[in-house]
Design a protein around this motif. Structure first.
Motif, mmCIF file in Angstrom:
data_model
loop_
_atom_site.group_PDB
_atom_site.id
_atom_site.type_symbol
_atom_site.label_atom_id
_atom_site.label_comp_id
_atom_site.label_asym_id
_atom_site.label_seq_id
_atom_site.Cartn_x
_atom_site.Cartn_y
_atom_site.Cartn_z
ATOM 1 N N PHE A 197 -0.396 9.219 12.753
ATOM 2 C CA PHE A 197 -0.191 9.223 11.300
ATOM 3 C C PHE A 197 -0.626 7.894 10.710
ATOM 4 N N ALA A 198 -1.439 7.948 9.641
ATOM 5 C CA ALA A 198 -1.798 6.735 8.909
ATOM 6 C C ALA A 198 -0.563 6.180 8.220
ATOM 7 N N LEU A 199 -0.580 4.884 7.939
ATOM 8 C CA LEU A 199 0.586 4.224 7.347
ATOM 9 C C LEU A 199 1.038 4.916 6.069
ATOM 10 N N GLU A 200 0.083 5.287 5.227
ATOM 11 C CA GLU A 200 0.411 5.892 3.941
ATOM 12 C C GLU A 200 1.152 7.222 4.094
ATOM 13 N N ALA A 201 0.972 7.881 5.258
ATOM 14 C CA ALA A 201 1.576 9.195 5.483
ATOM 15 C C ALA A 201 2.677 9.157 6.530
ATOM 16 N N ARG A 202 2.995 7.974 7.051
ATOM 17 C CA ARG A 202 3.871 7.897 8.225
ATOM 18 C C ARG A 202 5.304 8.320 7.936
ATOM 19 N N SER A 203 5.876 7.864 6.839
ATOM 20 C CA SER A 203 7.264 8.198 6.535
ATOM 21 C C SER A 203 7.424 9.693 6.276
ATOM 22 N N ALA A 204 6.525 10.237 5.441
ATOM 23 C CA ALA A 204 6.582 11.673 5.156
ATOM 24 C C ALA A 204 6.284 12.481 6.416
ATOM 25 N N GLY A 205 5.334 12.005 7.199
ATOM 26 C CA GLY A 205 4.995 12.699 8.438
ATOM 27 C C GLY A 205 6.163 12.745 9.398
ATOM 28 N N GLN A 206 6.935 11.653 9.452
ATOM 29 C CA GLN A 206 8.116 11.619 10.320
ATOM 30 C C GLN A 206 9.137 12.662 9.882
ATOM 31 N N SER A 207 9.369 12.745 8.575
ATOM 32 C CA SER A 207 10.341 13.705 8.073
ATOM 33 C C SER A 207 9.928 15.138 8.409
ATOM 34 N N ILE A 208 8.651 15.443 8.228
ATOM 35 C CA ILE A 208 8.158 16.788 8.532
ATOM 36 C C ILE A 208 8.300 17.083 10.015
ATOM 37 N N VAL A 235 0.831 -1.204 0.000
ATOM 38 C CA VAL A 235 0.000 0.000 0.000
ATOM 39 C C VAL A 235 0.866 1.254 0.000
ATOM 40 N N ALA A 236 1.914 1.230 0.824
ATOM 41 C CA ALA A 236 2.806 2.392 0.891
ATOM 42 C C ALA A 236 3.493 2.639 -0.444
ATOM 43 N N ALA A 237 3.815 1.548 -1.149
ATOM 44 C CA ALA A 237 4.492 1.678 -2.445
ATOM 45 C C ALA A 237 3.588 2.316 -3.489
ATOM 46 N N GLU A 238 2.260 2.212 -3.299
ATOM 47 C CA GLU A 238 1.318 2.795 -4.247
ATOM 48 C C GLU A 238 1.238 4.314 -4.135
ATOM 49 N N VAL A 239 1.700 4.836 -3.024
ATOM 50 C CA VAL A 239 1.695 6.291 -2.838
ATOM 51 C C VAL A 239 2.906 6.867 -3.571
ATOM 52 N N LYS A 240 2.651 7.510 -4.697
ATOM 53 C CA LYS A 240 3.747 7.983 -5.552
ATOM 54 C C LYS A 240 4.417 9.230 -4.992
ATOM 55 N N ASN A 241 3.625 10.117 -4.379
ATOM 56 C CA ASN A 241 4.182 11.341 -3.810
ATOM 57 C C ASN A 241 3.748 11.442 -2.348
ATOM 58 N N PRO A 242 4.543 10.887 -1.424
ATOM 59 C CA PRO A 242 4.112 10.816 -0.024
ATOM 60 C C PRO A 242 3.895 12.189 0.608
ATOM 61 N N PHE A 243 4.659 13.196 0.201
ATOM 62 C CA PHE A 243 4.487 14.520 0.807
ATOM 63 C C PHE A 243 3.197 15.192 0.328
ATOM 64 N N ARG A 244 2.851 14.994 -0.937
ATOM 65 C CA ARG A 244 1.574 15.516 -1.424
ATOM 66 C C ARG A 244 0.419 14.765 -0.764
ATOM 67 N N ASN A 245 0.593 13.462 -0.596
ATOM 68 C CA ASN A 245 -0.437 12.659 0.067
ATOM 69 C C ASN A 245 -0.671 13.129 1.504
#
Length: 509
Positions: free
Chosen positions: A414-425, A263-273
């Motif tokens: 943070f939802a899984l789809e936004a977790r990596s980008a959310g961590q960076s922010i 599912v995470a791989a399907e998110v092409k632009n995690p920061f926009r998501n």
């Protein structure tokens, strides 16, 4: 405080034993917290040592030594001196996004190794410094280490820990930061007594101990199943999962990790998501908790504790001794958080601490305003002890609330789809405001004098009101049920959830 980031991966309880491999791996990885804490604690003590100031900051040293130039509030006001402290956080801020890429593409283990190498090289530059340029370069290298460590280590801890102790292990990183600060204060207390001018070099050089611990530890530990599976190494990931869980039947957890990675791989632009309406509540809370964490004033106190106590009229030895006391309080209070966070709840700790921090800061502001003027100091022994008690009260309440929870709550929401980008922010925001406070504090102290504690008190009041109205309780709520049990039922945030059922990827809460 600065640093300490936790991400709770996965929501359900899976069968797992607490294996020796998990314990050893977490201890080795968390040594990065020791390094970060040591860097925070060591700078304040070193910048109050006369030999260090004489060599690198002669203008500050002259202020101290020349009668009539000394000011209780402005004696350390020097942009270069502040840059020595803050350059680390500016470098960490810039390194965060590179580290986010390496954590994803190279894995948690390799990113921790890179952090350890940065720490080792930075320590060499600082301990061997002959001019200000070498000193700042060393701090910048240490800052790069902080950026990589803060990105990888908490992820590592979250992903290897069984669900039932994941919260406690998230706070373990914060605990190691507080231990690092305490150790730094103790070392500063000892090296300040040396008369041969080498005390500051020893203080800075001993940072090599936790740096080597992290470097060696990153070579010993295994990479996380989540990281291996995310990079396509499915069989290796499953084999590691069996080792760290201590059981053979890991299929339920393994399949969830595989699905989460898909599912995470399907998110092409995690920061926009991350900007989608349904992710905005967790993004707002994640950012604001980092801002508020710094504007409690905690890092101003921990960076410059010896300097601050000297401003209050304590002699050099007494000021370092007082800093050791606050460091010990910091450690013990973080242990309190580990013990009660899953019982008392997040909101209760934040609200209680808000009241305690506000009253403590106001008390310090009133005493300093009445007794410590720019050129005179009538604090006395009794009120001096009272100020130390008030600062310890403030540090204690922070250490069981905004210190660890400022990271834990965003990681849970943070939802899984936004977790990596959310961590960076979140890490970026934390380092940005840590840099701002570190660079500005001594100048603010000079300009605002005792009013600086009124300034931080106002922020504590604001963040407490934010908690009352906008931070939900996440205690004992599985990650995959956060949407239904928290966001959709919150009086304000529920209006952001109207698109979830239409847009949320299958399998998300």
């Amino acid at each position: 405080m600065a640093g300490g980031f936790g991400v709770s991966a996965g929501g359900g309880d899976f069968e797992a034993k607490i294996t020796p491999l998990v314990i050893i791996s977490c201890i080795m990885a968390a040594s990065g917290g020791l390094m970060f804490g040591y860097d925070i604690g060591i700078s304040g003590g070193v910048t109050s040592m006369p030999d260090f100031l004489k060599k690198f900051f002669p203008a500050v040293y002259k202020k101290q030594q020349t009668p009539g130039l000394d000011s209780n509030y402005c004696k350390y006001d020097n942009q270069g001196l502040q840059l020595f402290t803050s350059s680390l956080y500016l470098a960490a801020l810039m390194a965060t996004f590179v580290a986010s890429y390496s954590t994803k593409m190279l894995g948690r283990k390799m990113t921790m190794l890179i952090a350890g190498i940065f720490f080792c090289v930075g320590t060499v530059f600082n301990a061997a410094a002959h001019n200000l340029a070498m000193l700042i370069i060393g701090r910048i290298l240490l800052g790069c280490g902080v950026g990589f460590a803060n990105q990888a280590i908490p992820l590592f801890l979250s992903e290897v820990a069984p669900t039932r102790i994941r919260g406690a292990l998230n706070i373990l990183f914060q605990l190691n930061i507080t231990i690092g600060i305490l150790v730094a204060n103790l070392i500063n207390y000892g090296t300040s007594k040396l008369t041969d001018g080498t005390g500051w070099r020893i203080s800075l050089g001993l940072a090599g101990v936790p740096a080597l611990m992290l470097t060696v530890g990153s070579l010993i530990v295994v990479d996380t199943p989540n990281s291996l599976i995310q990079r396509g190494q499915l069989e290796a990931g499953k084999a590691v999962l069996k080792r760290i869980r201590g059981i053979d039947n890991v299929d339920p957890e393994y399949l969830e990790i595989v699905e989460a990675s898909r599912v995470a791989a399907e998110v092409k632009n995690p920061f926009r998501n991350l900007l989608k309406r349904r992710n905005q509540p967790s993004l707002i809370i994640g950012i604001m908790m980092q801002v508020f964490q710094q504007f409690t004033g905690i890092n101003a106190i921990m960076f410059y504790a010896p300097v601050l106590f000297q401003t209050l009229g304590f002699k050099s030895d007494a000021s370092l001794y007082s800093a050791v006391i606050t460091g010990l309080v910091n450690v013990l209070s973080t242990v309190v958080s580990i013990v009660i966070v899953d019982k008392a709840g997040r909101r209760m700790l934040l609200l209680e601490a808000g009241v305690q921090m506000f009253l403590s800061q106001m008390g310090v502001a009133v005493v300093m305003g009445l007794k410590v003027k720019d050129k005179t100091n009538t604090l006395g022994h009794g009120l001096g002890v009272l100020v130390v008690i008030l600062i310890c009260s403030f540090v204690a309440s922070f250490a069981w609330s905004w210190g660890p929870l400022g990271w834990l709550i965003p990681s849970e929401t943070f939802a899984l789809e936004a977790r990596s980008a959310g961590q960076s922010i979140a890490v970026f925001t934390n380092m940005l405001f840590t840099f701002i406070i570190a660079q500005a504090f001594l100048s603010m102290l000079c300009t605002m004098k005792s009013g600086i504690f009124f300034f931080f008190s106002a922020w504590v009041l604001l963040m407490t009101l934010f908690t009352v109205f906008l931070i939900p309780e996440t205690k004992n709520v599985p990650i995959e049920e956060m949407n239904d049990r928290v966001w959709k039922k919150h009086w304000f945030w529920k209006r952001f959830m109207d698109e979830w059922d239409m847009e949320a990827p299958k399998g998300h809460a």
